[in-house]
Scaffold this motif. Structure first.
Motif, mmCIF file in Angstrom:
data_model
loop_
_atom_site.group_PDB
_atom_site.id
_atom_site.type_symbol
_atom_site.label_atom_id
_atom_site.label_comp_id
_atom_site.label_asym_id
_atom_site.label_seq_id
_atom_site.Cartn_x
_atom_site.Cartn_y
_atom_site.Cartn_z
ATOM 1 N N ASP A 257 0.801 -1.228 0.000
ATOM 2 C CA ASP A 257 0.000 0.000 0.000
ATOM 3 C C ASP A 257 0.835 1.280 0.000
ATOM 4 O OD1 ASP A 257 1.043 -0.395 2.475
ATOM 5 O OD2 ASP A 257 -0.807 -0.005 3.589
ATOM 6 N N GLN A 258 2.149 1.166 -0.271
ATOM 7 C CA GLN A 258 2.994 2.353 -0.253
ATOM 8 C C GLN A 258 3.942 2.352 -1.454
ATOM 9 O OE1 GLN A 258 4.806 2.056 3.704
ATOM 10 N NE2 GLN A 258 3.768 3.960 4.265
ATOM 11 N N THR A 259 4.050 3.522 -2.077
ATOM 12 C CA THR A 259 5.038 3.671 -3.149
ATOM 13 C C THR A 259 6.410 3.953 -2.525
ATOM 14 O OG1 THR A 259 4.730 6.062 -3.317
ATOM 15 C CG2 THR A 259 3.266 4.651 -4.659
ATOM 16 N N TYR A 260 7.439 3.938 -3.374
ATOM 17 C CA TYR A 260 8.773 4.280 -2.891
ATOM 18 C C TYR A 260 8.828 5.721 -2.400
ATOM 19 C CZ TYR A 260 10.998 -0.054 -4.404
ATOM 20 O OH TYR A 260 11.372 -1.371 -4.526
ATOM 21 N N LEU A 261 8.028 6.593 -3.018
ATOM 22 C CA LEU A 261 7.998 7.979 -2.561
ATOM 23 C C LEU A 261 7.342 8.080 -1.187
ATOM 24 C CD1 LEU A 261 8.691 10.896 -3.193
ATOM 25 C CD2 LEU A 261 6.444 11.137 -4.301
ATOM 26 N N ASP A 262 6.279 7.307 -0.963
ATOM 27 C CA ASP A 262 5.665 7.266 0.369
ATOM 28 C C ASP A 262 6.678 6.786 1.410
ATOM 29 O OD1 ASP A 262 3.186 8.070 -0.664
ATOM 30 O OD2 ASP A 262 2.570 5.998 -1.068
ATOM 31 N N LYS A 263 7.416 5.791 1.018
ATOM 32 C CA LYS A 263 8.432 5.243 1.934
ATOM 33 C C LYS A 263 9.459 6.321 2.274
ATOM 34 C CE LYS A 263 11.797 2.638 3.683
ATOM 35 N NZ LYS A 263 12.650 3.761 4.071
ATOM 36 N N LEU A 264 9.929 7.062 1.275
ATOM 37 C CA LEU A 264 10.905 8.118 1.507
ATOM 38 C C LEU A 264 10.343 9.191 2.434
ATOM 39 C CD1 LEU A 264 13.453 9.805 0.969
ATOM 40 C CD2 LEU A 264 12.394 10.581 -1.160
ATOM 41 N N LYS A 265 9.137 9.655 2.152
ATOM 42 C CA LYS A 265 8.521 10.702 2.985
ATOM 43 C C LYS A 265 8.355 10.225 4.421
ATOM 44 C CE LYS A 265 5.861 13.085 -0.632
ATOM 45 N NZ LYS A 265 4.494 13.441 -1.070
ATOM 46 N N GLY A 266 7.930 8.981 4.581
ATOM 47 C CA GLY A 266 7.736 8.443 5.928
ATOM 48 C C GLY A 266 9.034 8.363 6.711
ATOM 49 N N SER A 267 10.120 8.009 6.029
ATOM 50 C CA SER A 267 11.404 7.895 6.705
ATOM 51 C C SER A 267 11.943 9.261 7.100
ATOM 52 C CB SER A 267 12.408 7.175 5.799
ATOM 53 O OG SER A 267 13.627 6.952 6.466
ATOM 54 N N LEU A 268 11.732 10.256 6.249
ATOM 55 C CA LEU A 268 12.254 11.598 6.536
ATOM 56 C C LEU A 268 11.415 12.335 7.576
ATOM 57 C CD1 LEU A 268 13.253 12.986 3.004
ATOM 58 C CD2 LEU A 268 14.638 11.694 4.637
ATOM 59 N N ALA A 269 10.178 11.887 7.806
ATOM 60 C CA ALA A 269 9.250 12.629 8.663
ATOM 61 C C ALA A 269 9.824 12.863 10.068
ATOM 62 C CB ALA A 269 7.921 11.892 8.752
ATOM 63 N N SER A 270 10.401 11.824 10.675
ATOM 64 C CA SER A 270 10.881 11.970 12.049
ATOM 65 C C SER A 270 12.152 12.808 12.117
ATOM 66 C CB SER A 270 11.151 10.593 12.654
ATOM 67 O OG SER A 270 12.198 9.941 11.963
#
Length: 489
Positions: free
Chosen positions: A453-466
């Motif tokens: 349910d996640q694209t690579y861009l979603d993954k990147l944004k999620g990792s950078l969020a914190s």
């Protein structure tokens, strides 16, 4: 922690004081030896004392086995060379600083602690060379001439107040098994056992993969990590990309010899860099080292915008990084690289590279300076969530009696500092990175699915969020960068 870097109380001084306490008895023993020269072998208690503890540089100088001169003494230790002058009074003057030492053990201990702050004693007679030959061989020659009934030289005679070192086999075995040993510091590896290839590396040379070889795609085959205790002696047949589990300092009953604090902007930029490509990436870390507090502060990441096989471009990029460090008043304090689809654990190649970098950054200074390594694993599905695992590590040299073993990768405890805002430097670097990897065959396709349910861009944004500052004034700039990523594929 500062105590470890400065060594235990009375380190060099204690060695020198021990020798001073021996001097009165030594003078008497020398007088007796001169009075009875060639008459009979020493068999009394006085001779026994001189055999084990009274053989000093003065004795060897007096009897003509050594001659005072400049630059005749040397120590080779973990890739570093120390040169000393031998005085007519038996003292040693270290050429680099002019410091004077009363014994080989005091000088050897001091020099070795600069390279390996956990080093307890210096094995002076076995470590210091006179015109290329170890001093203990001159001591053995003196014993053969003057005390033929004395114990043979291979009985580890102690002299000049240098106590015989406690065997380290027990500690070494404990480190290998991950249990707590008797708290004795681990000694370092002898330089002559290090590979020529490792000694020839430059600290400015990226070390994520073998230099000159194209970066490999890592997602096809997961690498299972091994425990350090299973490695044993170096084996050329072993895959240098073998991953090794890190060891905590607490597990081997030691203290971490320095503190580390890392800016959140550093983590954000190197995490972003690591997400962009399916190949390994490399960069450098800039910061400051405070010798008083023993605190290493990492303030800036400098991505290398090069392909790992392009040595010519790497030189230009590294020169640019050096200038950036200088202009910002920062020092080179470490490096980072990625394992795109694997765990953030060091490989055997990473361990050797980090050991080499620790020595290079040590330089010729008169104090310990650490070098930190960071590994980022952006797309490893073993990570607990979308956030990349960024793991700091440092390498402890193997025990001295096992110089052919690998260095021990140690887990480093770090304090993370949350920055209040994104700097223009970080935003500019992110834009330059997107432009550099645009259209590359190994560029990550950010619109494809990373999970169900996640694209690579979603993954990147999620990792950078914190790692993104709470200040939202730069959020629109980040969104522009993310939009560029969508188009870059």
């Amino acid at each position: 922690m500062a105590a470890l870097a400065a060594a235990s109380p009375g380190g060099d001084e204690a060695l020198e004081e021990d020798e001073d306490e021996l001097e009165p008895g030594l003078d008497e023993a020398e007088a007796e030896a001169e009075a009875g020269s060639g008459a009979k072998p020493a068999g009394g208690s006085r001779g026994a004392v001189l055999t084990r503890r009274g053989i000093t540089l003065r004795v060897l100088l007096r009897d003509g086995l050594l001659e005072p001169a400049r630059g005749v003494l040397s120590i080779y230790y973990l890739g570093k060379k120390f040169v000393g002058d031998l005085g007519a009074d038996g003292t040693i003057t270290w050429q680099e600083t002019g410091q004077v030492f009363n014994s080989p053990s005091a000088w050897a201990t001091h020099c070795k602690r600069l390279v390996n702050p956990a080093k307890k004693s210096g094995c002076g007679w076995a470590s210091v060379r006179y015109k290329g030959q170890k001093l203990d061989q001159y001591k053995a020659a003196w014993l053969r001439q003057h005390q033929p009934n004395a114990p043979p030289a291979d009985e580890s005679l102690a002299s000049e107040g240098e106590d015989e070192e406690v065997p380290e086999e027990e500690e070494e075995e404990a480190a290998r098994e991950g249990r707590a040993p008797v708290p004795e510091p681990v000694a370092a590896k002898k330089p002559e056992e290090r590979s020529k290839k490792q000694q020839s590396k430059s600290v400015a040379e990226p070390a994520g993969t073998e230099h000159g070889a194209p970066a490999k795609r890592m997602e096809g085959k997961a690498r299972a990590p091994v425990r350090y205790c299973s490695l044993g002696t170096r084996d050329s047949a072993r895959n240098p990309q073998t991953l090794v589990e890190v060891t905590s300092f607490a597990a081997i009953n030691k203290f971490q010899p320095f503190n580390v604090a890392i800016s959140s902007n550093v983590l954000l930029l190197l995490d972003f860099h690591s997400h962009l490509t399916r190949s390994e990436v490399v960069g450098y870390l800039g910061g400051r080292w405070d010798t008083n507090t023993q605190l290493l502060t990492v303030l800036r990441a400098f991505p290398c915008r090069t392909r790992l096989g392009d040595a010519e471009a790497a030189g230009a990029v590294e020169e640019e990084i050096c200038q950036s460090l200088f202009l910002r008043g920062l020092s080179l304090v470490g490096w980072y690289h990625s394992h795109p689809f694997g765990p953030a654990l060091p490989s055997l190649h990473d361990i050797d590279a980090q050991m080499d970098y620790q020595l290079k950054l040590q330089g010729s200074g008169n104090s310990f300076q650490p070098c930190l390594a960071l590994i980022c694993g952006p797309y490893y599905h073993g990570n607990p969530g979308v956030e990349s695992k960024i793991a700091p590590f440092w390498v402890m040299p193997p025990p001295e009696q096992r110089p052919n073993d690998y260095g021990i990768p140690m887990d480093v405890e770090v304090a993370y500092i949350q920055d209040g805002f994104l700097t223009n430097d970080v935003l500019q670097e992110m834009t330059l990175l997107v432009d550099f990897y645009k259209g590359a065959p190994d560029l990550v396709k950010f619109q494809e699915l990373w999970s169900q349910d996640q694209t690579y861009l979603d993954k990147l944004k999620g990792s950078l969020a914190s790692r993104t500052p709470k200040d939202q004034s730069f959020s629109h700039v980040l969104e522009q960068i993310f939009s560029l990523l969508k188009l870059s594929g």
